[in-house]
Design a protein around this motif. Sequence first.
Motif, mmCIF file in Angstrom:
data_model
loop_
_atom_site.group_PDB
_atom_site.id
_atom_site.type_symbol
_atom_site.label_atom_id
_atom_site.label_comp_id
_atom_site.label_asym_id
_atom_site.label_seq_id
_atom_site.Cartn_x
_atom_site.Cartn_y
_atom_site.Cartn_z
ATOM 1 N N ILE A 31 1.488 -12.819 -0.448
ATOM 2 C CA ILE A 31 0.221 -12.244 -0.920
ATOM 3 C C ILE A 31 0.183 -10.734 -0.650
ATOM 4 C CG2 ILE A 31 -2.248 -12.189 -0.441
ATOM 5 C CD1 ILE A 31 -2.098 -15.206 -0.027
ATOM 6 N N GLY A 32 0.599 -10.340 0.551
ATOM 7 C CA GLY A 32 0.593 -8.918 0.876
ATOM 8 C C GLY A 32 1.507 -8.119 -0.020
ATOM 9 N N ALA A 33 2.727 -8.625 -0.256
ATOM 10 C CA ALA A 33 3.655 -7.900 -1.120
ATOM 11 C C ALA A 33 3.126 -7.845 -2.545
ATOM 12 C CB ALA A 33 5.020 -8.571 -1.092
ATOM 13 N N PHE A 34 2.458 -8.917 -2.991
ATOM 14 C CA PHE A 34 1.883 -8.923 -4.337
ATOM 15 C C PHE A 34 0.837 -7.824 -4.482
ATOM 16 C CE2 PHE A 34 -1.616 -10.467 -7.025
ATOM 17 C CZ PHE A 34 -0.965 -10.477 -8.244
ATOM 18 N N PHE A 35 -0.046 -7.704 -3.471
ATOM 19 C CA PHE A 35 -1.089 -6.686 -3.608
ATOM 20 C C PHE A 35 -0.524 -5.270 -3.481
ATOM 21 C CE2 PHE A 35 -4.154 -10.116 -2.966
ATOM 22 C CZ PHE A 35 -5.030 -9.797 -3.984
ATOM 23 N N LEU A 36 0.508 -5.091 -2.663
ATOM 24 C CA LEU A 36 1.159 -3.780 -2.620
ATOM 25 C C LEU A 36 1.752 -3.425 -3.979
ATOM 26 C CD1 LEU A 36 3.038 -3.837 0.782
ATOM 27 C CD2 LEU A 36 1.251 -2.296 0.147
ATOM 28 N N LEU A 37 2.375 -4.426 -4.620
ATOM 29 C CA LEU A 37 2.973 -4.176 -5.933
ATOM 30 C C LEU A 37 1.896 -3.880 -6.966
ATOM 31 C CD1 LEU A 37 5.638 -4.123 -7.398
ATOM 32 C CD2 LEU A 37 5.413 -6.542 -7.843
ATOM 33 N N VAL A 38 0.761 -4.619 -6.900
ATOM 34 C CA VAL A 38 -0.332 -4.371 -7.851
ATOM 35 C C VAL A 38 -0.879 -2.954 -7.694
ATOM 36 C CG1 VAL A 38 -2.711 -5.002 -8.351
ATOM 37 C CG2 VAL A 38 -1.005 -6.752 -8.214
ATOM 38 N N GLY A 39 -1.050 -2.512 -6.444
ATOM 39 C CA GLY A 39 -1.544 -1.158 -6.225
ATOM 40 C C GLY A 39 -0.592 -0.110 -6.760
ATOM 41 N N SER A 40 0.713 -0.323 -6.574
ATOM 42 C CA SER A 40 1.663 0.686 -7.047
ATOM 43 C C SER A 40 1.787 0.670 -8.560
ATOM 44 C CB SER A 40 3.017 0.446 -6.401
ATOM 45 O OG SER A 40 2.895 0.619 -5.008
ATOM 46 N N ILE A 41 1.672 -0.526 -9.181
ATOM 47 C CA ILE A 41 1.685 -0.563 -10.651
ATOM 48 C C ILE A 41 0.460 0.157 -11.200
ATOM 49 C CG2 ILE A 41 1.503 -2.101 -12.633
ATOM 50 C CD1 ILE A 41 3.213 -4.078 -11.166
ATOM 51 N N GLY A 42 -0.700 -0.048 -10.531
ATOM 52 C CA GLY A 42 -1.895 0.671 -10.953
ATOM 53 C C GLY A 42 -1.726 2.169 -10.818
ATOM 54 N N LEU A 43 -1.082 2.604 -9.751
ATOM 55 C CA LEU A 43 -0.839 4.045 -9.576
ATOM 56 C C LEU A 43 0.077 4.574 -10.669
ATOM 57 C CD1 LEU A 43 -0.997 6.595 -7.755
ATOM 58 C CD2 LEU A 43 1.079 5.809 -6.717
ATOM 59 N N ALA A 44 1.045 3.765 -11.095
ATOM 60 C CA ALA A 44 2.008 4.268 -12.072
ATOM 61 C C ALA A 44 1.473 4.184 -13.498
ATOM 62 C CB ALA A 44 3.319 3.492 -11.973
ATOM 63 N N LYS A 45 0.617 3.206 -13.799
ATOM 64 C CA LYS A 45 0.297 2.948 -15.201
ATOM 65 C C LYS A 45 -1.060 3.459 -15.652
ATOM 66 C CE LYS A 45 1.172 -0.392 -17.869
ATOM 67 N NZ LYS A 45 2.162 0.098 -18.826
ATOM 68 N N LEU A 46 -2.039 3.572 -14.759
ATOM 69 C CA LEU A 46 -3.382 3.909 -15.225
ATOM 70 C C LEU A 46 -3.411 5.334 -15.777
ATOM 71 C CD1 LEU A 46 -5.624 2.168 -12.605
ATOM 72 C CD2 LEU A 46 -5.316 1.605 -14.966
ATOM 73 N N PRO A 47 -4.275 5.612 -16.760
ATOM 74 C CA PRO A 47 -4.134 6.847 -17.539
ATOM 75 C C PRO A 47 -4.721 8.099 -16.895
ATOM 76 C CG PRO A 47 -5.910 5.543 -18.419
ATOM 77 C CD PRO A 47 -5.301 4.731 -17.323
ATOM 78 N N ASP A 48 -5.533 7.953 -15.862
ATOM 79 C CA ASP A 48 -6.418 9.040 -15.480
ATOM 80 C C ASP A 48 -6.425 9.133 -13.961
ATOM 81 O OD1 ASP A 48 -8.405 10.800 -15.260
ATOM 82 O OD2 ASP A 48 -9.974 9.576 -16.176
ATOM 83 N N MET A 49 -6.584 10.319 -13.426
ATOM 84 C CA MET A 49 -6.510 10.471 -11.961
ATOM 85 C C MET A 49 -7.587 9.661 -11.250
ATOM 86 S SD MET A 49 -5.260 12.183 -9.294
ATOM 87 C CE MET A 49 -5.854 11.874 -7.659
ATOM 88 N N MET A 50 -8.829 9.726 -11.715
ATOM 89 C CA MET A 50 -9.897 9.007 -11.028
ATOM 90 C C MET A 50 -9.714 7.502 -11.115
ATOM 91 S SD MET A 50 -11.678 11.247 -9.655
ATOM 92 C CE MET A 50 -13.409 11.129 -9.359
ATOM 93 N N ARG A 51 -9.083 7.020 -12.223
ATOM 94 C CA ARG A 51 -8.799 5.588 -12.305
ATOM 95 C C ARG A 51 -7.584 5.224 -11.477
ATOM 96 N NH1 ARG A 51 -9.624 4.665 -18.672
ATOM 97 N NH2 ARG A 51 -10.023 6.892 -18.635
ATOM 98 N N ARG A 52 -6.621 6.159 -11.405
ATOM 99 C CA ARG A 52 -5.428 5.902 -10.609
ATOM 100 C C ARG A 52 -5.757 5.763 -9.121
ATOM 101 N NH1 ARG A 52 -2.484 10.592 -12.709
ATOM 102 N NH2 ARG A 52 -2.409 9.887 -14.833
ATOM 103 N N LEU A 53 -6.876 6.354 -8.701
ATOM 104 C CA LEU A 53 -7.247 6.316 -7.291
ATOM 105 C C LEU A 53 -7.599 4.904 -6.827
ATOM 106 C CD1 LEU A 53 -7.498 8.576 -5.286
ATOM 107 C CD2 LEU A 53 -9.816 8.907 -5.949
ATOM 108 N N HIS A 54 -7.972 4.013 -7.785
ATOM 109 C CA HIS A 54 -8.394 2.672 -7.381
ATOM 110 C C HIS A 54 -7.259 1.844 -6.805
ATOM 111 C CE1 HIS A 54 -12.453 2.840 -8.752
ATOM 112 N NE2 HIS A 54 -12.090 3.275 -9.927
ATOM 113 N N GLY A 55 -6.078 1.922 -7.455
ATOM 114 C CA GLY A 55 -4.994 1.032 -7.064
ATOM 115 C C GLY A 55 -4.561 1.199 -5.619
#
Lengths: 134, 89
Positions: free
Chosen positions: A15-39
């Motif tokens: 579970i921990g590794a999954f959420f780390l991966l989700v956060g990093s995918i969000g950092l890499a893929k989201l289009p905008d700085m303020m949205r990228r901050l969420h991951g």
Amino acid sequence: MAFALELLIAALLVIGAFFLLVGSIGLAKLPDMMRRLHGPTKATTLGIGAILIASIVHAWAVRGYLSLHELLITLFLFLAAPITAYMIAKAHILVSRETQDAMTPTGTEAPWSTLSEPAPRPAREREEAAPERG
Amino acid sequence: MIEIAALIAIAAIAVSIGLNVYRLAKGPDVLDRVLALDTMVINAIALVVMIGVWYATDVYFEAALLVAMVGFLSTVAFCKFVLRGNVIE
């Protein structure tokens, strides 16, 4: 060792590794700085919390002693993550012109992420500027 | 079972660090790079904790704690520098 404890440790690690991966995918893929901050600030903090709890359970079940000092890292990260997110968002609003234009007006003369009144000058400067008193 | 889960976790963390390096190289703004470095520090802490779980030892805890503290301080210092052009005023 009980099978249930082993299952708990394995589930927490995955579970921990999954959420780390989700956060990093969000950092890499989201289009905008303020949205990228969420991951990174939410998903990644949850992931590292799960991995540290897995480490605590592993120390108790496999290594045979109770070690709670991983809670120090958890506590420190949970205190630090909102502060870093706040600092990054504040610096980004102050630097980026497009983000400032896209936001709703503040209703005062000051723009976003600055003080609404000018900060008082430090006492040392005031003394230097003031004329000498008798 | 713990070994398989630990291998999956280490692989996922490695992929995460790769994605952070991508954002660090590409990021259009300086604050994107600061955010990528902050995320990379958190992934590095996870990797150090995973090493401790893999070898069933306790000696890597201090390294993880130090990495956490240095990462937080460096992020705050970077943001302060971008905000004010100076770290200690």
